[in-house]
Write a protein that holds these residues in place. Structure first.
Motif, short mmCIF file in Angstrom:
data_model
loop_
_atom_site.label_atom_id
_atom_site.label_comp_id
_atom_site.label_asym_id
_atom_site.label_seq_id
_atom_site.Cartn_x
_atom_site.Cartn_y
_atom_site.Cartn_z
N GLU A 1 0.83 -1.21 0.00
CA GLU A 1 0.00 0.00 0.00
C GLU A 1 0.87 1.26 0.00
O GLU A 1 0.62 2.21 -0.74
N GLU A 2 1.93 1.25 0.81
CA GLU A 2 2.84 2.40 0.88
C GLU A 2 3.65 2.54 -0.41
O GLU A 2 3.90 3.66 -0.87
N LEU A 3 4.07 1.42 -0.99
CA LEU A 3 4.78 1.46 -2.26
C LEU A 3 3.91 2.08 -3.35
O LEU A 3 4.37 2.92 -4.13
N GLU A 4 2.65 1.68 -3.40
CA GLU A 4 1.73 2.23 -4.40
C GLU A 4 1.51 3.72 -4.17
O GLU A 4 1.49 4.51 -5.13
N CYS B 1 -1.96 -8.61 -5.65
CA CYS B 1 -1.46 -7.23 -5.56
C CYS B 1 -2.48 -6.22 -6.02
O CYS B 1 -2.67 -5.17 -5.41
N LYS B 2 -3.15 -6.52 -7.12
CA LYS B 2 -4.14 -5.60 -7.68
C LYS B 2 -5.39 -5.51 -6.80
O LYS B 2 -5.85 -4.43 -6.46
N LEU B 3 -5.92 -6.68 -6.40
CA LEU B 3 -7.16 -6.72 -5.62
C LEU B 3 -6.98 -6.15 -4.22
O LEU B 3 -7.85 -5.43 -3.73
N VAL C 1 11.98 -0.55 6.89
CA VAL C 1 11.83 0.89 6.65
C VAL C 1 10.66 1.12 5.70
O VAL C 1 10.59 0.51 4.63
N SER C 2 9.76 1.98 6.09
CA SER C 2 8.59 2.28 5.27
C SER C 2 9.00 2.87 3.92
O SER C 2 9.92 3.70 3.86
N PRO C 3 8.32 2.47 2.85
CA PRO C 3 8.61 3.06 1.54
C PRO C 3 8.40 4.58 1.49
O PRO C 3 8.98 5.25 0.65
#
Length: 194
Positions: free
Chosen positions: A77-80, A116-118, A180-182
């Protein structure tokens, strides 16, 4: 026995094996002047099509090994979020699913893509599942982890969601630990050139 395995895994996550990059930029540039960029590599995307890293020339790239059944999986979620914020500023994320850590991504490429998408609405490029450690390590990951190839340092892929930062010249700029958070300022400042 299960408790021992879980405890060992948690302890392993807490102990970073990679030293932070402390060299000045000019020292790093000198170390890497005779090193080829990542543009030499071609990989397969999650659908099995060729993905030529040479197409990323001039962009900052975050390469991350991912897993669908890991305690760190919510980082998708953070990467997106990071990708959406910076994708129009010469920045891209490339995800590489791997089943190398406690079999936390056992699915097929199709199952991983759907997951990943859903679940996280992932739109950044996802690649085919690879190995990021051991004898069958993907050549790109050999480059990312071996100083003789990347000019920056020897690194260990510690766990799922380790992040490798690639500069606009296609060379390794930094390695960020799995926990580490994206969206951490260390990453966003790097993207913004601060």
């Amino acid at each position: 026995m299960k408790f021992i395995l879980i405890t060992t895994a948690i302890l392993a996550l807490g102990c970073s094996k990679n030293k932070p990059i402390t060299d000045k930029p000019e020292v790093i540039m000198e170390q890497q002047k005779n090193v080829d960029p990542i543009y030499q590599f071609k990989v397969k995307d999650i659908t099995g099509s060729d993905f030529n890293l040479a197409d990323l020339k001039g962009k900052k790239v975050l390469i991350v090994n991912t897993a669908s059944k890991c305690g760190l999986t919510p980082q998708f979620e953070e990467l997106e979020k990071l990708y959406q914020q910076y994708k129009d500023q010469n920045f891209v994320i490339i995800g590489f699913p791997t089943n190398d850590f406690m079999s936390q991504d056992p699915g097929t490429n199709e199952e991983i893509a759907e997951f990943c998408k859903l679940n996280y609405g992932v739109t950044f490029p996802m690649m085919s599942k690879i190995e990021v450690k051991g004898d069958a390590m993907e050549p790109l990951y050999q480059y990312l982890t071996q100083k003789s190839k990347n000019g920056l340092g020897d690194f260990v892929v510690e766990w799922n969601f380790q992040k490798f930062l690639i500069n606009e010249e296609g060379k390794l700029a930094n390695v960020i630990g799995p926990k580490v958070s994206p969206t951490d300022s260390e990453i966003t400042n790097w993207i913004e050139g601060k």
